[in-house]
Design an enzyme around this catalytic site. Structure first.
Site, short mmCIF file in Angstrom:
data_model
loop_
_atom_site.label_atom_id
_atom_site.label_comp_id
_atom_site.label_asym_id
_atom_site.label_seq_id
_atom_site.Cartn_x
_atom_site.Cartn_y
_atom_site.Cartn_z
N LYS A 137 -162.97 -45.77 25.30
CA LYS A 137 -161.87 -45.49 26.23
C LYS A 137 -160.75 -44.81 25.46
O LYS A 137 -160.51 -45.12 24.29
CB LYS A 137 -161.31 -46.80 26.81
N GLY A 165 -155.01 -49.64 46.78
CA GLY A 165 -155.12 -48.37 46.05
C GLY A 165 -156.02 -47.42 46.81
O GLY A 165 -157.23 -47.65 46.94
N GLY A 193 -156.57 -44.16 46.11
CA GLY A 193 -156.69 -42.97 45.26
C GLY A 193 -158.10 -42.45 45.28
O GLY A 193 -158.80 -42.54 46.30
P1 NAD Z 1 -156.35 -43.14 41.13
O1 NAD Z 1 -155.18 -42.92 40.23
O2 NAD Z 1 -157.00 -41.96 41.76
O3 NAD Z 1 -155.97 -44.15 42.30
C1 NAD Z 1 -155.27 -45.33 42.10
C2 NAD Z 1 -154.32 -45.48 43.29
O4 NAD Z 1 -153.74 -46.77 43.24
C3 NAD Z 1 -153.19 -44.46 43.31
O5 NAD Z 1 -153.19 -43.78 44.56
C4 NAD Z 1 -151.94 -45.32 43.11
O6 NAD Z 1 -150.81 -44.81 43.80
C5 NAD Z 1 -152.38 -46.66 43.66
N1 NAD Z 1 -151.66 -47.82 43.15
C6 NAD Z 1 -151.28 -48.11 41.88
N2 NAD Z 1 -150.69 -49.32 41.85
C7 NAD Z 1 -150.71 -49.80 43.10
C8 NAD Z 1 -150.27 -51.01 43.72
N3 NAD Z 1 -149.68 -51.98 43.00
N4 NAD Z 1 -150.48 -51.19 45.04
C9 NAD Z 1 -151.07 -50.22 45.78
N5 NAD Z 1 -151.50 -49.05 45.26
C10 NAD Z 1 -151.34 -48.85 43.95
O7 NAD Z 1 -157.39 -44.00 40.26
P2 NAD Z 1 -158.95 -44.24 40.51
O8 NAD Z 1 -159.72 -43.23 39.76
O9 NAD Z 1 -159.19 -44.44 41.97
O10 NAD Z 1 -159.15 -45.62 39.74
C11 NAD Z 1 -158.75 -46.86 40.30
C12 NAD Z 1 -159.31 -47.99 39.45
O11 NAD Z 1 -160.73 -47.86 39.35
C13 NAD Z 1 -158.80 -48.00 38.00
O12 NAD Z 1 -158.67 -49.33 37.56
C14 NAD Z 1 -159.91 -47.30 37.23
O13 NAD Z 1 -159.94 -47.67 35.87
C15 NAD Z 1 -161.12 -47.82 37.98
N6 NAD Z 1 -162.31 -46.98 37.88
C16 NAD Z 1 -162.29 -45.70 38.30
C17 NAD Z 1 -163.46 -44.95 38.21
C18 NAD Z 1 -163.52 -43.53 38.71
O14 NAD Z 1 -164.63 -43.03 38.85
N7 NAD Z 1 -162.42 -42.87 39.00
C19 NAD Z 1 -164.63 -45.50 37.68
C20 NAD Z 1 -164.60 -46.83 37.26
C21 NAD Z 1 -163.44 -47.55 37.38
#
Ligand code: NAD
Length: 354
Positions: free
Chosen positions: A74, A170, A172
């Site tokens: 990471k 979240g 996202g």
């Molecule tokens: P992202 O940044 O696209 O989305 C995260 C969203 O969460 C954002 O829209 C943000 O505004 C929102 N957010 C943050 N804090 C918040 C809160 N307290 N309440 C409500 N909303 C909140 O990130 P992502 O890629 O969707 O990743 C999300 C999680 O999944 C992370 O922990 C990441 O490590 C994990 N993850 C992602 C992937 C991937 O393929 N992108 C793979 C494995 C794990």
């Protein structure tokens, strides 16, 4: 590092661009270390390094349980130190390239498209090929859907999503993709995001918007944390209303022993490192095989989640303990095979909290 069994941690800095980052390689014995790049504001450098240690360790377990021949890595970049962000990403790309492929990266929270565009010309080891693959968020979300369906069978007797409610924290890249997939399969989705733009997109797609402060206590069959880690702790766990916890967010428990608290409350917790491996499976799989369709492998995430649940029920242990036990058994078998071939044994790594 010694407690977590980490192989190495690199501290990266480039004063011209303001790059300050930690790159942790937890395990490098099964193949390259896989793990995304997170760009985030941390209290201080120690907090950033700790995050890199915890996230890279979870990636090793994720690889083992997803059948990906590799270990965990990471990178965390300190967002508030960045002065010239494109230049910092370019330098980071060079540094990753210098590692010669021992570390394979992809996107994580806070790593935006502009970062990818700045980084990829400098390294061949950004492994999430967006030309060939769909977005990482979509792949991860699909794995989470299979896991939720596996858990529904245990909790309610069938995996039908129609008339089930899922509350997503979240919206996202993973959370919104998850919402869309669940709604397409008939589920009712409530969701929250701290970013008003994300909220508007989700609302337009049919998500019922909830205040972010109370999303985890929203009445639902499933609560799906898809934002940052550490959300579930002694206080929040008491307020959960869902029967199942399954989301994409990494390290969602503030401490792994809080899985016991969830178990005592009769809540089925699916450990993140068991179910959020969709993007890892697609990136590693494309690199290894050249294929782009991994539907069967993603479906297997649901089967693995079911095995984790079944073992925890049978042995009276938490799902986290059950998942760790399964991963360790796989590693032990691999280690025995290595030794039978006369290769060096894989060094043991700790089970303690990092
Ligand atoms: P992202 O940044 O696209 O989305 C995260 C969203 O969460 C954002 O829209 C943000 O505004 C929102 N957010 C943050 N804090 C918040 C809160 N307290 N309440 C409500 N909303 C909140 O990130 P992502 O890629 O969707 O990743 C999300 C999680 O999944 C992370 O922990 C990441 O490590 C994990 N993850 C992602 C992937 C991937 O393929 N992108 C793979 C494995 C794990």
């Amino acid at each position: 590092m010694a407690r977590g069994g980490h192989d190495r941690v690199l501290a990266l800095q480039d004063s011209a661009s303001g790059l300050r980052a930690f790159l942790a390689l937890h395990h490098t014995w099964r193949g390259p270390a896989w793990g995304g790049i997170r760009v985030w504001n941390y209290r201080d450098e120690e907090a950033a390094m700790l995050d890199a240690l915890q996230l890279s360790r979870a990636m090793t377990y994720k690889c083992v349980l997803a059948g990906v021949p590799g270990g965990g890595g990471k990178t965390v970049v300190l967002a508030d130190r960045l002065e010239d962000r494109p230049a910092a990403m370019a330098r980071l790309g060079q540094m990753i390239e210098d590692l010669g492929g021992i570390y394979r990266c992809g996107p994580d929270v806070g790593f935006v498209e502009a970062d990818r565009l700045a980084l990829v010309p400098h390294t061949q080891w950004f492994s999430h090929d967006q030309g060939a693959l769909r977005s990482a968020g979509e792949a991860t979300a699909e794995g989470v859907v299979w896991a939720i369906r596996g858990a529904l069978v245990h909790a309610f007797g069938d995996d039908d999503l129609a008339n089930r409610t899922v509350a997503i924290q979240g919206l996202g890249s993973t959370g919104f993709a998850l919402a869309e997939m669940l709604m397409a399969q008939g589920a009712r989705v409530a969701g929250a995001d701290s970013d008003p733009d994300r909220v508007e997109v989700a609302r337009a797609a049919g998500v019922e918007i909830v205040d972010p402060a109370i999303i985890y206590e929203t009445p639902a069959d499933v609560f799906s944390p898809c934002a940052m880690g550490g959300l579930l702790h002694d206080l929040t766990i008491q307020k959960l209303q869902a029967k199942i916890i399954a989301g994409s967010a990494n390290n969602v428990l503030a401490r792994t022993d809080q899985a016991q608290l969830l178990r005592e409350r009769g809540i089925l917790f699916l450990p993140d490192f068991v179910i959020n491996s969709g993007a890892l499976i697609e990136s590693a799989g494309l690199t290894e095989t050249g294929r782009t369709d991994f539907s069967e492998e993603l479906k297997r995430i649901g089967a693995t989640a079911s095995k984790v649940i079944a073992r925890s029920l049978k042995e009276g242990i938490t799902t986290v303990e059950s998942a760790y036990a399964m991963a360790r058994e796989i590693l032990q078998k691999e280690d025995q095979a290595r030794q039978d071939r006369g290769e060096r044994a894989i060094p043991a790594f700790g089970q303690d909290e990092v």
